[in-house]
Design an enzyme around this catalytic site. Structure first.
Site, PDB file in Angstrom:
ATOM      1  N   TYR A  42       0.876  -1.137  -0.438  1.00 15.22           N
ATOM      2  CA  TYR A  42       0.135  -0.219   0.074  1.00 15.22           C
ATOM      3  C   TYR A  42       1.063   1.381  -0.138  1.00 15.22           C
ATOM      4  O   TYR A  42       0.839   2.433  -1.302  1.00 15.22           O
ATOM      5  CB  TYR A  42      -1.218  -0.531   1.449  1.00 15.22           C
ATOM      6  CG  TYR A  42      -1.678   1.060   1.876  1.00 15.22           C
ATOM      7  CD1 TYR A  42      -2.267   2.028   0.426  1.00 15.22           C
ATOM      8  CD2 TYR A  42      -2.051   1.846   2.717  1.00 15.22           C
ATOM      9  CE1 TYR A  42      -3.357   2.799   0.527  1.00 15.22           C
ATOM     10  CE2 TYR A  42      -2.430   2.132   3.108  1.00 15.22           C
ATOM     11  CZ  TYR A  42      -3.043   3.420   2.056  1.00 15.22           C
ATOM     12  OH  TYR A  42      -3.857   4.476   2.394  1.00 15.22           O
ATOM     13  N   ASN A  80       8.127 -10.222  -2.206  1.00 18.64           N
ATOM     14  CA  ASN A  80       8.380 -11.330  -2.089  1.00 18.64           C
ATOM     15  C   ASN A  80       6.222 -11.208  -2.663  1.00 18.64           C
ATOM     16  O   ASN A  80       5.809 -12.932  -2.638  1.00 18.64           O
ATOM     17  CB  ASN A  80       8.236 -12.311  -1.158  1.00 18.64           C
ATOM     18  CG  ASN A  80       7.290 -11.716   0.673  1.00 18.64           C
ATOM     19  OD1 ASN A  80       6.716 -10.706   0.510  1.00 18.64           O
ATOM     20  ND2 ASN A  80       8.430 -12.736   1.246  1.00 18.64           N
ATOM     21  N   ASN A 133       1.630 -10.193   0.598  1.00 19.76           N
ATOM     22  CA  ASN A 133       0.377  -9.322   0.959  1.00 19.76           C
ATOM     23  C   ASN A 133       0.095  -8.294  -0.359  1.00 19.76           C
ATOM     24  O   ASN A 133      -0.373  -6.950   0.052  1.00 19.76           O
ATOM     25  CB  ASN A 133       0.738  -8.599   2.264  1.00 19.76           C
ATOM     26  CG  ASN A 133       0.368  -9.708   3.648  1.00 19.76           C
ATOM     27  OD1 ASN A 133       0.127 -10.788   3.656  1.00 19.76           O
ATOM     28  ND2 ASN A 133       1.351  -9.392   4.350  1.00 19.76           N
ATOM     29  N   ASP A 138      12.957 -12.191  -1.345  1.00 20.72           N
ATOM     30  CA  ASP A 138      12.541 -12.221  -0.037  1.00 20.72           C
ATOM     31  C   ASP A 138      14.093 -11.506   0.930  1.00 20.72           C
ATOM     32  O   ASP A 138      14.610 -11.846   1.309  1.00 20.72           O
ATOM     33  CB  ASP A 138      12.067 -13.088   0.070  1.00 20.72           C
ATOM     34  CG  ASP A 138      11.189 -13.535   1.922  1.00 20.72           C
ATOM     35  OD1 ASP A 138      11.888 -12.954   3.044  1.00 20.72           O
ATOM     36  OD2 ASP A 138      10.377 -14.008   1.638  1.00 20.72           O
ATOM     37  N   LYS A 170       2.604  -6.109   8.589  1.00 21.41           N
ATOM     38  CA  LYS A 170       2.163  -4.735  10.026  1.00 21.41           C
ATOM     39  C   LYS A 170       0.708  -5.255  10.872  1.00 21.41           C
ATOM     40  O   LYS A 170       0.230  -3.831  10.617  1.00 21.41           O
ATOM     41  CB  LYS A 170       2.117  -3.901   8.804  1.00 21.41           C
ATOM     42  CG  LYS A 170       0.912  -4.396   7.733  1.00 21.41           C
ATOM     43  CD  LYS A 170       0.508  -2.527   7.610  1.00 21.41           C
ATOM     44  CE  LYS A 170      -0.887  -3.578   5.973  1.00 21.41           C
ATOM     45  NZ  LYS A 170      -1.377  -2.073   5.245  1.00 21.41           N
ATOM     46  N   TYR A 199       4.129  -6.403  17.028  1.00 19.57           N
ATOM     47  CA  TYR A 199       4.428  -5.436  15.879  1.00 19.57           C
ATOM     48  C   TYR A 199       5.349  -3.630  15.714  1.00 19.57           C
ATOM     49  O   TYR A 199       6.150  -3.794  15.568  1.00 19.57           O
ATOM     50  CB  TYR A 199       3.167  -5.456  15.216  1.00 19.57           C
ATOM     51  CG  TYR A 199       3.086  -3.649  14.564  1.00 19.57           C
ATOM     52  CD1 TYR A 199       3.568  -4.260  12.789  1.00 19.57           C
ATOM     53  CD2 TYR A 199       2.688  -3.191  14.888  1.00 19.57           C
ATOM     54  CE1 TYR A 199       3.824  -2.808  12.022  1.00 19.57           C
ATOM     55  CE2 TYR A 199       2.133  -1.874  13.369  1.00 19.57           C
ATOM     56  CZ  TYR A 199       3.557  -1.654  12.534  1.00 19.57           C
ATOM     57  OH  TYR A 199       3.684  -0.977  11.626  1.00 19.57           O
ATOM     58  N   LYS A 206       9.559  -3.065  15.314  1.00 17.04           N
ATOM     59  CA  LYS A 206       9.406  -1.588  14.554  1.00 17.04           C
ATOM     60  C   LYS A 206      10.766  -1.248  15.508  1.00 17.04           C
ATOM     61  O   LYS A 206      12.099  -0.281  14.616  1.00 17.04           O
ATOM     62  CB  LYS A 206       8.326  -1.152  14.491  1.00 17.04           C
ATOM     63  CG  LYS A 206       7.885  -1.597  13.115  1.00 17.04           C
ATOM     64  CD  LYS A 206       8.572  -1.537  11.557  1.00 17.04           C
ATOM     65  CE  LYS A 206       7.678  -2.338   9.971  1.00 17.04           C
ATOM     66  NZ  LYS A 206       8.378  -1.844   9.376  1.00 17.04           N
ATOM     67  N   ARG A 244     -12.498  -1.467  21.440  1.00 14.54           N
ATOM     68  CA  ARG A 244     -11.333  -2.500  21.123  1.00 14.54           C
ATOM     69  C   ARG A 244     -10.370  -2.891  21.918  1.00 14.54           C
ATOM     70  O   ARG A 244      -9.174  -2.193  22.572  1.00 14.54           O
ATOM     71  CB  ARG A 244     -11.055  -2.855  19.764  1.00 14.54           C
ATOM     72  CG  ARG A 244     -10.312  -3.940  18.573  1.00 14.54           C
ATOM     73  CD  ARG A 244      -9.848  -3.206  17.303  1.00 14.54           C
ATOM     74  NE  ARG A 244      -9.067  -2.109  17.241  1.00 14.54           N
ATOM     75  CZ  ARG A 244      -9.071  -1.580  16.060  1.00 14.54           C
ATOM     76  NH1 ARG A 244      -9.061  -2.369  15.448  1.00 14.54           N
ATOM     77  NH2 ARG A 244      -7.985  -0.560  15.851  1.00 14.54           N
ATOM     78  N   PRO A 245      -9.853  -4.838  22.379  1.00 15.23           N
ATOM     79  CA  PRO A 245      -8.377  -4.742  23.272  1.00 15.23           C
ATOM     80  C   PRO A 245      -7.115  -3.736  22.985  1.00 15.23           C
ATOM     81  O   PRO A 245      -7.354  -3.960  21.192  1.00 15.23           O
ATOM     82  CB  PRO A 245      -8.919  -5.560  23.037  1.00 15.23           C
ATOM     83  CG  PRO A 245      -9.647  -6.650  23.077  1.00 15.23           C
ATOM     84  CD  PRO A 245     -10.432  -5.956  22.015  1.00 15.23           C
TER      85      PRO A 245
HETATM   86  C1  UD1 Z   1      -3.434   0.117  14.058  1.00 13.47           C
HETATM   87  C2  UD1 Z   1      -2.267  -0.276  14.469  1.00 13.47           C
HETATM   88  C3  UD1 Z   1      -1.478   0.308  14.015  1.00 13.47           C
HETATM   89  C4  UD1 Z   1      -1.533   0.084  13.069  1.00 13.47           C
HETATM   90  C5  UD1 Z   1      -2.137   1.013  12.312  1.00 13.47           C
HETATM   91  C6  UD1 Z   1      -2.294   1.047  10.443  1.00 13.47           C
HETATM   92  C7  UD1 Z   1      -3.396  -1.516  15.972  1.00 13.47           C
HETATM   93  C8  UD1 Z   1      -3.907  -1.556  17.525  1.00 13.47           C
HETATM   94  N1  UD1 Z   1      -3.021  -0.585  15.690  1.00 13.47           N
HETATM   95  O1  UD1 Z   1      -3.927   1.644  13.764  1.00 13.47           O
HETATM   96  O2  UD1 Z   1      -0.028  -0.436  15.040  1.00 13.47           O
HETATM   97  O3  UD1 Z   1      -0.436   1.448  12.373  1.00 13.47           O
HETATM   98  O4  UD1 Z   1      -3.963   0.577  11.575  1.00 13.47           O
HETATM   99  O5  UD1 Z   1      -2.746   2.110  10.007  1.00 13.47           O
HETATM  100  O6  UD1 Z   1      -4.028  -2.277  15.480  1.00 13.47           O
HETATM  101  N2  UD1 Z   1     -12.419   1.393  14.821  1.00 13.47           N
HETATM  102  C9  UD1 Z   1     -13.451   1.236  14.770  1.00 13.47           C
HETATM  103  N3  UD1 Z   1     -14.334   0.154  14.055  1.00 13.47           N
HETATM  104  C10 UD1 Z   1     -13.693  -0.466  13.087  1.00 13.47           C
HETATM  105  C11 UD1 Z   1     -11.955  -0.234  12.852  1.00 13.47           C
HETATM  106  C12 UD1 Z   1     -11.772   0.937  13.727  1.00 13.47           C
HETATM  107  O7  UD1 Z   1     -14.994   1.900  15.965  1.00 13.47           O
HETATM  108  O8  UD1 Z   1     -14.434  -1.247  12.471  1.00 13.47           O
HETATM  109  C13 UD1 Z   1     -11.574   1.973  16.160  1.00 13.47           C
HETATM  110  C14 UD1 Z   1     -10.526   1.956  16.781  1.00 13.47           C
HETATM  111  O9  UD1 Z   1     -11.214   1.807  17.749  1.00 13.47           O
HETATM  112  C15 UD1 Z   1      -9.714   3.421  16.266  1.00 13.47           C
HETATM  113  C16 UD1 Z   1     -10.014   4.198  15.502  1.00 13.47           C
HETATM  114  O10 UD1 Z   1     -10.696   3.690  14.323  1.00 13.47           O
HETATM  115  O11 UD1 Z   1      -9.808   3.965  17.477  1.00 13.47           O
HETATM  116  C17 UD1 Z   1      -8.511   3.491  14.595  1.00 13.47           C
HETATM  117  O12 UD1 Z   1      -8.029   2.023  14.326  1.00 13.47           O
HETATM  118  P1  UD1 Z   1      -7.637   1.460  13.131  1.00 13.47           P
HETATM  119  O13 UD1 Z   1      -7.765   1.920  11.589  1.00 13.47           O
HETATM  120  O14 UD1 Z   1      -7.289   0.436  13.118  1.00 13.47           O
HETATM  121  O15 UD1 Z   1      -5.941   2.628  13.636  1.00 13.47           O
HETATM  122  P2  UD1 Z   1      -5.245   2.004  14.765  1.00 13.47           P
HETATM  123  O16 UD1 Z   1      -6.014   1.349  15.079  1.00 13.47           O
HETATM  124  O17 UD1 Z   1      -5.133   3.170  15.614  1.00 13.47           O
END
Ligand code: UD1
Length: 334
Positions: A11, A32, A35, A58, A84, A148, A152, A291-292
């Site tokens: 991406y 490679n 993804n 790779d 990632k 992850y 990094k 989300r945990p």
């Molecule tokens: C995630 C990764 C981060 C990575 C980034 C790539 C985690 C904990 N972190 O960041 O390491 O670099 O993606 O862009 O996974 N949300 C919803 N509904 C959804 C999906 C997300 O409400 O279906 C919310 C999440 O709770 C969060 C926000 O949207 O508050 C952003 O989430 P997301 O896009 O997954 O990114 P990060 O968690 O910040």
């Protein structure tokens, strides 16, 4: 310059290849295709009307690229190749360390052995962990909360130590916040396999009817509207930052660590509103438990890269949504 782009079919890598080719650089993509898909690179060439070379190799297997590097002699490496997914990293830590840490060792070592040059590394805000105070500066404590983020941070340390021992390797560690959006042509964008884990790709699939509604993970955070806050930036801005970093290392070799974000927190509810406004589609959603592993808010202090290079991320939330939506419509029509 001759630039080797590892993970160039991914991406962020593919958007960066466009910028590199547009700037007149010679590009070889090492990938490679674990993804990603080779067709992406055809599209990159269509968009830019330029050609690039592809090395199917790779980063975990130095024998698959060392000879090529010795012969082609890249002057710069932009190292994206890596894994990632935060959740996957918890389930398969060894794979994350092998690809992200050992892969970086292998690429950096081969580059130093052939003489070195500028090395731009794809790092992440996940190196900071949960306790950082906002906005996050490059001096905020690094305390990753998952494999992850650790992988990094460890790869950053590898590059720092190699730079100290071999100053002919100049290094830019770019810590990305939340890249979203797509190239305005609609030809390339984020293409997650399976159900997207991230907010924006999921929302785009709600907008096009693939999924019935968005799950908003938490509306009880201590933020203005209760939903999570992130520093979303356009992937083309992020791509540009790599060109800026290469230029900076060429003129002023050394090691730099830069946040790449807009420095503006945008909430999940604000993103839903922007998506509806820009696309004219309704985004049904339900509020679900947190989300945990999520933090309430995460946004950058992006002033360091701007101070050093005069560059800042200029594209708006509306640009991010409009470009993502153009890509989503095109790719769901394919
Ligand atoms: C995630 C990764 C981060 C990575 C980034 C790539 C985690 C904990 N972190 O960041 O390491 O670099 O993606 O862009 O996974 N949300 C919803 N509904 C959804 C999906 C997300 O409400 O279906 C919310 C999440 O709770 C969060 C926000 O949207 O508050 C952003 O989430 P997301 O896009 O997954 O990114 P990060 O968690 O910040």
């Amino acid at each position: 310059m001759r630039v080797l782009v590892t993970g160039g079919a991914g991406y962020i890598g593919s958007h960066t290849c466009i910028r590199l080719l547009e700037a007149g650089h010679e590009v070889t993509v090492l990938d490679n295709f674990q993804n990603s898909r080779p067709e992406v690179l055809d599209r990159v060439q269509t968009i830019t009307d330029a050609t690039l070379e592809v090395l199917h190799a790779d980063v975990r297997a130095p024998e698959s690229f060392t000879q090529f590097m010795g012969e082609w002699k890249p002057e710069a490496v932009v190292h994206f190749a890596g894994l990632k997914s935060v959740n996957e990293s918890v389930e398969k830590p060894a794979e994350y360390y092998s690809t992200n840490v050992q892969g970086t060792v292998n690429v950096a070592r081969a580059f130093v052995e052939m003489g070195g040059g500028a090395f731009v590394f794809s790092s992440t805000a996940a190196v900071y962990g949960a306790e950082a105070t906002m906005p996050v500066t490059e001096n905020s404590p690094t305390r990753p909360v998952n494999p992850y983020g650790w992988s990094k941070l460890m790869a950053e340390q590898v590059l720092k130590d190699i730079h100290t021992a071999h100053p002919q390797l100049s290094v830019a560690l770019l810590r990305y916040f939340n890249p979203v959006g797509a190239h305005p042509s609609g030809l390339i964008g984020e293409d997650p396999a399976g159900v997207p884990a991230n907010l924006m790709p999921y929302m785009a699939r709600v907008a096009d009817g693939t999924y019935p509604s968005l799950k908003v993970f938490g509306s009880d955070y201590p933020t203005a509207d209760g939903s999570g806050v992130r520093d979303f930036l356009h992937v083309d801005d992020l791509a540009e930052s790599h060109i800026v970093a290469l230029k900076s290392l060429a003129g002023d070799p050394g090691l730099v660590t830069w946040n790449v974000g807009r420095g503006e927190g945008v909430s999940v509810f604000e993103m839903v509103a922007a998506f509806q406004r820009v696309t004219g589609r309704r985004i049904p959603y339900s509020v679900e438990p947190r989300r945990p592993g999520d933090v309430a808010e995460s946004y950058a202090d992006p002033t360091e890269i701007e101070r050093a290079t005069s560059w800042r991320a200029g594209r708006s939330v509306d640009d991010m949504v409009a470009d993502l939506w153009r890509w989503q419509k095109r790719s769901s029509a394919d």
